[in-house]
Design a protein around this motif. Sequence first.
Motif, short mmCIF file in Angstrom:
data_model
loop_
_atom_site.label_atom_id
_atom_site.label_comp_id
_atom_site.label_asym_id
_atom_site.label_seq_id
_atom_site.Cartn_x
_atom_site.Cartn_y
_atom_site.Cartn_z
N LEU A 85 0.83 -1.20 0.00
CA LEU A 85 0.00 0.00 0.00
C LEU A 85 0.87 1.26 0.00
CD1 LEU A 85 -2.90 1.15 0.18
CD2 LEU A 85 -2.70 0.95 2.67
N LYS A 86 1.85 1.31 0.89
CA LYS A 86 2.74 2.47 0.95
C LYS A 86 3.55 2.64 -0.33
CE LYS A 86 3.56 2.85 5.91
NZ LYS A 86 4.61 2.79 6.93
N LYS A 87 4.07 1.54 -0.83
CA LYS A 87 4.87 1.59 -2.07
C LYS A 87 4.04 2.15 -3.22
CE LYS A 87 7.25 -1.51 -5.29
NZ LYS A 87 6.31 -1.70 -6.40
N ASN A 88 2.80 1.70 -3.32
CA ASN A 88 1.94 2.18 -4.40
C ASN A 88 1.59 3.66 -4.22
OD1 ASN A 88 1.98 -0.30 -5.59
ND2 ASN A 88 -0.13 -0.83 -5.13
N ILE A 89 1.29 4.07 -3.01
CA ILE A 89 1.00 5.48 -2.76
C ILE A 89 2.21 6.33 -3.14
CG2 ILE A 89 0.52 7.21 -0.99
CD1 ILE A 89 -1.05 4.98 0.53
N ASP A 90 3.39 5.85 -2.78
CA ASP A 90 4.62 6.60 -3.01
C ASP A 90 4.97 6.79 -4.49
OD1 ASP A 90 4.92 6.83 -0.29
OD2 ASP A 90 6.46 5.27 -0.13
N SER A 91 4.45 5.94 -5.36
CA SER A 91 4.87 6.03 -6.76
C SER A 91 3.72 6.19 -7.77
CB SER A 91 5.71 4.81 -7.14
OG SER A 91 4.97 3.62 -6.94
N CYS A 92 2.49 6.21 -7.31
CA CYS A 92 1.37 6.33 -8.25
C CYS A 92 1.18 7.76 -8.74
CB CYS A 92 0.07 5.83 -7.59
SG CYS A 92 -0.58 6.94 -6.32
N ARG A 93 0.44 7.89 -9.83
CA ARG A 93 0.04 9.22 -10.28
C ARG A 93 -1.40 9.50 -9.88
NH1 ARG A 93 -2.80 9.02 -15.13
NH2 ARG A 93 -2.70 7.04 -16.20
N LYS A 127 -8.02 6.68 13.11
CA LYS A 127 -6.85 7.56 13.13
C LYS A 127 -5.54 6.79 13.28
CE LYS A 127 -5.11 11.70 15.38
NZ LYS A 127 -5.37 12.71 16.42
N ALA A 128 -5.52 5.78 14.13
CA ALA A 128 -4.28 5.01 14.33
C ALA A 128 -3.85 4.31 13.04
CB ALA A 128 -4.46 3.99 15.46
N GLY A 129 -4.80 3.82 12.27
CA GLY A 129 -4.47 3.20 10.99
C GLY A 129 -4.07 4.24 9.95
N ILE A 153 -0.24 5.63 7.08
CA ILE A 153 -0.09 5.99 5.66
C ILE A 153 -0.27 7.48 5.40
CG2 ILE A 153 -0.73 3.70 4.82
CD1 ILE A 153 -3.53 4.90 4.15
N SER A 154 -0.57 8.28 6.41
CA SER A 154 -0.88 9.70 6.18
C SER A 154 0.28 10.46 5.55
CB SER A 154 -1.35 10.37 7.47
OG SER A 154 -0.35 10.31 8.45
N SER A 155 1.50 10.20 5.99
CA SER A 155 2.64 10.91 5.40
C SER A 155 2.83 10.51 3.94
CB SER A 155 3.92 10.69 6.21
OG SER A 155 4.28 9.33 6.20
N ASN A 156 2.54 9.26 3.61
CA ASN A 156 2.63 8.81 2.22
C ASN A 156 1.57 9.50 1.36
OD1 ASN A 156 3.21 6.41 4.18
ND2 ASN A 156 4.50 6.04 2.39
N LEU A 157 0.35 9.59 1.88
CA LEU A 157 -0.72 10.26 1.15
C LEU A 157 -0.39 11.73 0.93
CD1 LEU A 157 -3.81 8.68 2.94
CD2 LEU A 157 -3.05 8.24 0.58
N GLU A 158 0.07 12.38 1.98
CA GLU A 158 0.43 13.81 1.91
C GLU A 158 1.55 14.02 0.89
OE1 GLU A 158 0.15 17.80 3.26
OE2 GLU A 158 -0.60 16.28 4.64
N ALA A 159 2.57 13.18 0.92
CA ALA A 159 3.69 13.31 -0.01
C ALA A 159 3.25 13.07 -1.45
CB ALA A 159 4.81 12.34 0.37
N ALA A 160 2.36 12.11 -1.65
CA ALA A 160 1.87 11.84 -3.01
C ALA A 160 1.15 13.05 -3.58
CB ALA A 160 0.94 10.62 -2.99
N LEU A 161 0.29 13.65 -2.78
CA LEU A 161 -0.44 14.84 -3.25
C LEU A 161 0.51 16.01 -3.46
CD1 LEU A 161 -3.55 14.48 -0.94
CD2 LEU A 161 -3.45 14.06 -3.42
N ALA A 162 1.49 16.17 -2.58
CA ALA A 162 2.46 17.27 -2.71
C ALA A 162 3.28 17.14 -3.99
CB ALA A 162 3.37 17.31 -1.49
N ARG A 163 3.55 15.91 -4.43
CA ARG A 163 4.33 15.74 -5.66
C ARG A 163 3.47 15.78 -6.91
NH1 ARG A 163 3.21 10.63 -7.22
NH2 ARG A 163 3.17 9.03 -5.60
N GLY A 164 2.13 15.94 -6.74
CA GLY A 164 1.26 16.10 -7.89
C GLY A 164 0.31 14.96 -8.19
N ALA A 165 0.35 13.89 -7.40
CA ALA A 165 -0.59 12.80 -7.61
C ALA A 165 -2.00 13.28 -7.31
CB ALA A 165 -0.24 11.61 -6.72
N GLU A 166 -2.97 12.61 -7.90
CA GLU A 166 -4.38 12.88 -7.63
C GLU A 166 -4.93 11.78 -6.74
OE1 GLU A 166 -6.71 13.39 -11.15
OE2 GLU A 166 -5.15 14.57 -12.11
N GLY A 167 -5.91 12.13 -5.91
CA GLY A 167 -6.49 11.13 -5.02
C GLY A 167 -7.96 11.35 -4.80
N ALA A 168 -8.66 10.24 -4.58
CA ALA A 168 -10.07 10.26 -4.25
C ALA A 168 -10.32 9.14 -3.25
CB ALA A 168 -10.93 10.07 -5.49
#
Length: 166
Positions: free
Chosen positions: A5-13, A24-26, A30-45
Amino acid sequence: FIDRLKKNIDSCRKFMFSVSFIKKAGLRLISSNLEAALARGAEGALITSTYQNFTDIDSLLWFHDLSVRYPDRFSCHLDRECFHDKTGNPVGFHSKGYLFEFSDHNELLIGSSNITVYALLKNVEWDVSVIDDMVSTDSVLTFEAARDEFSSLWVKTIPLSRDLIE
């Protein structure tokens, strides 16, 4: 599962999650991975639910904040008794699907894992990955069917807002 899951978040578009329960604990896993993905330009829903009142308010607030900070790249929808059986009674939203789009392939992770610390780190969960190499007919059709189902759920659910959270 958590590593994939983390690997995919880290490299997806693009990522699209349909997950019934989020704690929240779960989410912290992955929150830092999600934040980093969006910061680098990935889209999410993301679609989640109020089913059994399990998803916590802190997680909803975090996703709402993401949608405010990344309005062109991230959106969250909420199932709040949006689905009904033939007699009109509400039915539970209990999906667990994670779709990822990459530049050269797509991947679907589907199974029993919600975004909770128990599902991601402790429980016995069964999850499967389907990689759409954009060549194999079966993998292409499987990913397209999952993406179509996500789109169908998306239009039936409610955009997350501060008022809805309150």
